[in-house]
Write a protein that holds these residues in place. Structure first.
Motif, mmCIF file in Angstrom:
data_model
loop_
_atom_site.group_PDB
_atom_site.id
_atom_site.type_symbol
_atom_site.label_atom_id
_atom_site.label_comp_id
_atom_site.label_asym_id
_atom_site.label_seq_id
_atom_site.Cartn_x
_atom_site.Cartn_y
_atom_site.Cartn_z
ATOM 1 N N PRO A 1 29.794 65.814 29.725
ATOM 2 C CA PRO A 1 28.699 65.394 30.620
ATOM 3 C C PRO A 1 27.512 66.356 30.605
ATOM 4 O O PRO A 1 26.359 65.914 30.687
ATOM 5 N N ASN A 2 27.768 67.659 30.493
ATOM 6 C CA ASN A 2 26.663 68.612 30.438
ATOM 7 C C ASN A 2 25.866 68.473 29.152
ATOM 8 O O ASN A 2 24.628 68.572 29.161
ATOM 9 N N VAL A 3 26.550 68.251 28.039
ATOM 10 C CA VAL A 3 25.847 68.034 26.773
ATOM 11 C C VAL A 3 24.999 66.763 26.858
ATOM 12 O O VAL A 3 23.850 66.732 26.396
ATOM 13 N N LEU B 1 26.553 78.065 30.304
ATOM 14 C CA LEU B 1 25.858 76.928 30.917
ATOM 15 C C LEU B 1 26.686 75.656 30.827
ATOM 16 O O LEU B 1 26.711 74.848 31.752
ATOM 17 N N LEU B 2 27.373 75.475 29.711
ATOM 18 C CA LEU B 2 28.157 74.253 29.520
ATOM 19 C C LEU B 2 29.437 74.258 30.332
ATOM 20 O O LEU B 2 30.135 73.244 30.384
ATOM 21 N N THR B 3 29.770 75.380 30.976
ATOM 22 C CA THR B 3 30.950 75.436 31.841
ATOM 23 C C THR B 3 30.600 75.155 33.299
ATOM 24 O O THR B 3 31.488 75.130 34.146
ATOM 25 N N PHE B 4 29.303 74.963 33.594
ATOM 26 C CA PHE B 4 28.881 74.652 34.966
ATOM 27 C C PHE B 4 29.416 73.288 35.382
ATOM 28 O O PHE B 4 29.586 72.381 34.558
ATOM 29 N N ASN B 5 29.628 73.137 36.679
ATOM 30 C CA ASN B 5 29.870 71.806 37.211
ATOM 31 C C ASN B 5 28.648 70.938 36.902
ATOM 32 O O ASN B 5 27.512 71.380 37.074
ATOM 33 N N PRO B 6 28.829 69.713 36.412
ATOM 34 C CA PRO B 6 27.677 68.875 36.038
ATOM 35 C C PRO B 6 26.643 68.722 37.142
ATOM 36 O O PRO B 6 25.437 68.672 36.863
ATOM 37 N N GLU B 7 27.070 68.647 38.396
ATOM 38 C CA GLU B 7 26.105 68.533 39.492
ATOM 39 C C GLU B 7 25.276 69.801 39.627
ATOM 40 O O GLU B 7 24.079 69.752 39.926
#
Length: 444
Positions: free
Chosen positions: A231-233, A256-262
């Motif tokens: 989802p982040n990508v 950054l890609l490990t952040f919660n998508p929200e």
């Protein structure tokens, strides 16, 4: 007077029925008695050892094959101390004493070497078969020091995960060794990460790139790929970033890609509020910068730059849109660079705002040393006074040395070594001015 007669048999103690204790209390008493007997046996053995060992040590010097020597060996074996995790890590795994002290608390539940021996056999060159990774003793020491809990894992589980890395992630034995040495040992001990590797290796383009990123951000293999990473990508792709842009961002900010998508959505919105177009190459810098700093810090940093440079907020926003990463530097660092550029180099504020990348360069290793070199060359008449300072500080170090130092080595002997010392951080930039003010240069 009447006498009450009683049956003599009723007074027999064997016929008197006493209440029996509960079964649980009997078991507890039995366990307690067994523990006491074991403690007494250990105490007796230690007492015997302390009294006999001095005599046995003296006897061993006379005849090593005597019965007394054999008795000594038997007693030493019987009185052997309990399993020592720290000693095992040093003697078997090859860790240093300091590494063993740090690692032993994580293995406090180990009471024998059977399980660690089986795990080490799977990883070392001593095991035969397809499951062996043939790690050297030095490699084993590095892996165990990085993740001691690997020795607590079940050997069968480790074997299945190694097979999964070969089959599902399509890694060779050398690649698995490199993976373990780069922080993958922690994941091998906790879970099967082969599905995540099957995603990351094609996404990043190569296994070597994955290893490079793992050394900086090991958390990417602890993050759910389907619920978080994909989802982040997709969100960054909706902002106009291509796959190559996202991979490039991942090389320096994989977290950054490990952040919660929200949470990443909020970061993207804040980056857009800085005035950086999503289609701009600088948008990657904006996202990384605002992700590292909260809104209050960003606002305070912008107000500081506006006041220090003496410019309007619109001009500052224009400069930030070209180089958003300047907001990631501390006020102390920015103040030193701005004061140097305004007072020493005597640049105009507008010149700096049009070239904000200068505020991201090192003051001690690039901005100041190159200014002092150019100043010396101008004073000696070796170059004209119209050299563009921005172009000089943007040159690579080899290009700058070849064009402005090596070419004038005969006129300014020793300048090469002095500049190299400053660039390496061994001398302050001001030492260049002192070096160029010696009597030798004044006579020249």
């Amino acid at each position: 007077m009447s006498v009450t007669r009683c049956n003599v048999e009723d007074l027999n103690p064997s016929r008197i029925r006493t209440p029996q204790p509960p079964k649980a209390l009997c078991l507890a008493d039995a366990v307690t008695r067994r523990r006491r007997r074991r403690r007494r046996r250990r105490g007796d053995m230690l007492h015997l050892r302390n009294h006999l060992l001095p005599l046995l040590h003296a006897a061993t010097s006379t005849a090593s094959s005597s019965p007394l020597h054999l008795t000594h060996r038997l007693l030493s074996t019987a009185a052997r101390s309990p399993f020592s995790v720290e000693h095992y890590l040093i003697a078997t795994c090859g860790l240093t004493a300091a590494q063993a002290r740090r690692a032993s608390p994580k293995l406090s539940r180990l009471n024998s070497s059977s399980n660690p021996d089986a795990v080490l056999a799977l990883l070392s060159s001593s095991a035969a078969g397809l499951d062996s990774l043939s790690l050297s003793r030095a490699d084993l020491a590095a892996v165990v020091a990085a993740e001691p809990r690997l020795l607590r894992a079940r050997p069968g589980t480790i074997a299945r995960r190694i097979a999964s890395l070969r089959g599902r992630a399509n890694l060779s034995a050398p690649q698995i060794r490199s993976f373990l040495m780069s922080g993958g040992a922690a994941h091998l001990a906790s879970s099967d990460v082969s599905p995540k590797l099957a995603f990351w290796v094609p996404f990043l383009g190569s296994f070597d790139m994955l290893l490079k990123i793992l050394r900086r951000c090991n958390a990417i293999l602890a993050t759910d790929v389907d619920r978080v990473v994909r989802p982040n990508v997709a969100l960054l792709g909706e902002c106009g970033l291509g796959v190559c842009d996202i991979v490039q961002m991942t090389q320096t900010a994989a977290w950054l890609l490990t952040f919660n998508p929200e949470r990443l959505k909020i970061v993207v919105r804040r980056a857009e509020e800085l005035g950086v177009p999503t289609s701009s190459w600088a948008f990657k810098d904006a996202v990384c910068t605002v992700a590292r700093n909260n809104e209050g810090t960003i606002a305070a940093r912008m107000e500081f730059l506006r006041g220090t440079l003496g410019c309007s907020m619109d001009k500052l926003r224009s400069a930030i849109s070209r180089k958003p990463s300047i907001l990631g530097f501390s006020e102390k660092t920015l103040r030193g660079k701005i004061e140097f550029l305004l007072t020493k180099v005597q640049l105009e504020t507008e010149y700096i705002l049009q070239r904000p990348v200068m505020l991201t360069l090192s003051l001690d290793k690039r901005l100041a040393p190159r200014h002092y070199v150019l100043q010396a060359l101008v004073e000696k008449g070796l170059i004209k006074n119209d050299v563009d300072y921005y172009s000089c500080v943007c040159f690579g170090n080899e290009h700058f040395v070849a064009r402005y130092i090596d070419r004038h080595e005969d006129a300014l002997p020793g300048l090469t070594d002095a500049y190299a010392a400053v660039h390496a951080g061994k001398s302050p930039a001001q030492s260049l001015t002192q070096h160029l003010k010696t009597d030798r240069y004044r006579r020249m």
